[in-house]
Design an enzyme around this catalytic site. Structure first.
Site, PDB file in Angstrom:
ATOM      1  N   GLU A   1       7.044  17.857  14.640  1.00  0.00           N
ATOM      2  CA  GLU A   1       7.761  17.693  13.601  1.00  0.00           C
ATOM      3  C   GLU A   1       7.262  18.431  12.444  1.00  0.00           C
ATOM      4  OE1 GLU A   1       9.421  13.627  11.261  1.00  0.00           O
ATOM      5  OE2 GLU A   1       7.305  13.568  11.724  1.00  0.00           O
TER       6      GLU A   1
ATOM      7  N   GLU B   1       7.843   2.775  12.058  1.00  0.00           N
ATOM      8  CA  GLU B   1       8.959   3.855  12.084  1.00  0.00           C
ATOM      9  C   GLU B   1       8.341   5.244  11.922  1.00  0.00           C
ATOM     10  OE1 GLU B   1      11.388   6.462  11.107  1.00  0.00           O
ATOM     11  OE2 GLU B   1      11.218   5.520   9.284  1.00  0.00           O
TER      12      GLU B   1
ATOM     13  N   LYS C   1       0.805  -1.271  -0.120  1.00  0.00           N
ATOM     14  CA  LYS C   1      -0.004  -0.015   0.033  1.00  0.00           C
ATOM     15  C   LYS C   1       0.990   1.074   0.068  1.00  0.00           C
ATOM     16  CE  LYS C   1      -1.777   3.050   1.771  1.00  0.00           C
ATOM     17  NZ  LYS C   1      -1.907   4.798   1.307  1.00  0.00           N
TER      18      LYS C   1
ATOM     19  N   CYS D   1      12.629  11.919   8.219  1.00  0.00           N
ATOM     20  CA  CYS D   1      12.085  11.494   9.365  1.00  0.00           C
ATOM     21  C   CYS D   1      12.982  11.753  10.654  1.00  0.00           C
ATOM     22  CB  CYS D   1      11.407  10.210   9.652  1.00  0.00           C
ATOM     23  SG  CYS D   1      12.446   8.868   9.096  1.00  0.00           S
TER      24      CYS D   1
END
Length: 494
Positions: free
Chosen positions: A394, A262, A188, A296
């Site tokens: 973030e 993650e 996906k 990230c």
């Protein structure tokens, strides 16, 4: 033949208007397409089939049947590895397309795109090699039986959900782990960057992967959530935002499903007195510009001695003002666009928030020489309060926050004062000092003098940066269940 009009220039996916389920390319149940928009031009450059809940259920059913009754989990590791070698060989021939796809879909710099494409293939090959060498049956000592064995078996049906910033490498790693261990998998990809998953699906088709072992369905959030809720999925391997990770964890936790996450980061770089201002400025400017800050593990907090803050801020600002902002296909461009309009709006929102609580040193606006595309200047704040939003949340853009501290002990405390714990760095000429400080920072990875990662080793984070690890033998273990077997005497266990 590849379908003209549905592929970006230089990409030759054969069936972008179809999903791949049970070894067949079929029209999506929804009848809809997902448009791919260039962040450089804001124009549609391609399209792929939009999978809905019906397609998701069909993909899970195919993967379930292939795992429960198909040949793949029952093959030897050597047999699976031989087929996976063919997948890798095909993917190597498609590296130029993967490079073009990455630039077209998310605006990655063309100068770095070949390297990203090669890393995607290498990730697949590396995890295949790790899995091929792994000992799936291990004999152990026991006091309660004649012989004891620990047997590692495939976890089952894996939903592999990859993000948009590094789609080839991350999806390739997940698929390789699933395949070599004997799992079946549903890919996906992100609806912003699905083409790399199509290349993987075509490679699997060429290599002769049995029907249902690998499936491809690209859908939006509601359809993906439906797939995660399907009890036929044994494990979810997800890379992406912490918000989405929390949702996946809650769903899988409700039925004790397996998952690895993650997630995001707000990583800190700690500057020691022996690291020069000039080196700090060059390193941090180069780092925050990487993928336009859309990493990230990005070092987005810079923790500095208070008395050095102004000189470091001035030096970084001078370096940031030299950065060449431009279109991704320009070989001189150092900072390309953000990946999509909503990402640009998100970054702009955080910049406005930052102006309320910190001092804007440079940047903060859209470059005036570009009248199209999702561009933002590299942006620097100083006198940042570590409790503020720009220090705690973030941003995923080229925004760097300088946080002044009065001691090394305070620097470590500030680095740890975060919901995240993915990466980090200690800027110093003293390796022992870097090691000693790094041991005190609660993060899944940390390096001396910059943002570094070795893809032969595991990757992941503490706290809200994730659960489990990707890569290496530890990453492979997440695709396996362990079984203890106690026998009256030793047997032929292989």
């Amino acid at each position: 033949m590849a379908q003209a009009g549905l592929n970006p220039d230089g990409v030759f996916v054969k069936n972008p208007d179809k999903v791949w389920i049970n070894g067949e390319w079929r029209a999506p149940h929804s009848g809809r397409m997902i448009e791919l928009v260039s962040p450089n031009t804001e124009q549609v450059v391609g399209a792929v089939a939009e999978a809905d809940e019906v397609d998701m259920d069909a993909a899970v059913a195919a993967a379930r049947e292939a795992f429960d009754r198909g040949p793949w989990p029952r093959m030897s590791v050597a047999e699976r590895n031989a087929i996976m070698e063919k997948i890798a060989a095909h993917l190597r021939t498609r590296e130029p397309e993967a490079a073009k796809a990455w630039t077209a879909q998310m605006g990655g710099l063309a100068a770095g795109a070949p390297g990203m494409a090669a890393q995607g293939v290498r990730q697949f090959e590396m995890m295949r090699e790790v899995g091929n060498k792994f000992e799936y049956v291990q004999q152990r000592e026991t006091q309660v039986a004649g012989a004891a064995y620990i047997v590692y078996e495939p976890v089952g049906v894996v939903a592999a959900i990859a993000p948009w910033n590094a789609p080839f490498a991350l999806m390739g790693s997940k698929v390789a782990c699933a395949l070599i261990t004997g799992c079946t998998v549903i890919m996906k990809p992100s609806p912003e960057t699905p083409l790399e998953a199509y290349l993987i699906a075509e490679a699997c088709e060429v290599a002769g992967v049995p029907a249902g072992v690998v499936n491809l369905v690209c859908g939006h959030r509601e359809a993906a959530d439906h797939m995660v809720n399907n009890p036929g999925v044994d494990k979810v391997s997800f890379t992406g935002s912490t918000a989405a990770g929390k949702r996946i964890a809650s769903v899988m936790g409700s039925r004790i499903g397996r998952y690895t996450l993650e997630l995001g980061g707000k990583s800190a770089a700690i500057v020691r007195d022996d690291f020069s201002t000039e080196e700090t400025a060059k390193l941090m400017t180069r780092t925050i510009s990487l993928l336009s800050g859309q990493v990230c593990a990005m070092l987005s907090r810079l923790i500095v001695p208070r008395e050095r803050q102004d000189e470091i801020a001035d030096a970084i600002a001078a370096e940031m003002q030299k950065v060449k902002i431009g279109y991704s296909d320009d070989p001189e461009t150092q900072l390309g666009p953000l990946a999509m309009k909503r990402q640009l709006e998100r970054v702009e929102m955080y910049i406005e928030e930052g102006k309320k609580t910190a001092d804007l040193v440079t940047g903060g606006g859209r470059p005036t020489h570009l009248n199209q595309g999702y561009f933002i200047e590299p942006t620097l704040f100083k006198n940042v309060d570590n409790k503020s939003r720009i220090a705690q949340e973030e941003i995923f853009g080229p925004v760097l926050s300088i946080i002044p501290v009065d001691s090394e002990e305070e620097a470590i405390q500030v680095a740890n004062d975060s919901n995240y714990g993915l990466s980090g760095s200690v800027l110093t000429k003293d390796p022992q000092a870097a090691f000693d400080i790094a041991r005190q920072v609660r993060t899944g990875g940390i390096a001396q003098n910059g943002l570094k990662a070795d893809w032969n080793l595991q990757f992941g984070g503490y706290k809200q940066s994730g659960i489990g690890r990707e890569g290496g033998d530890i990453g492979l273990m997440a695709y396996l269940e362990s079984k203890v077997m106690l026998m009256d005497e030793a047997v032929n266990a292989h």
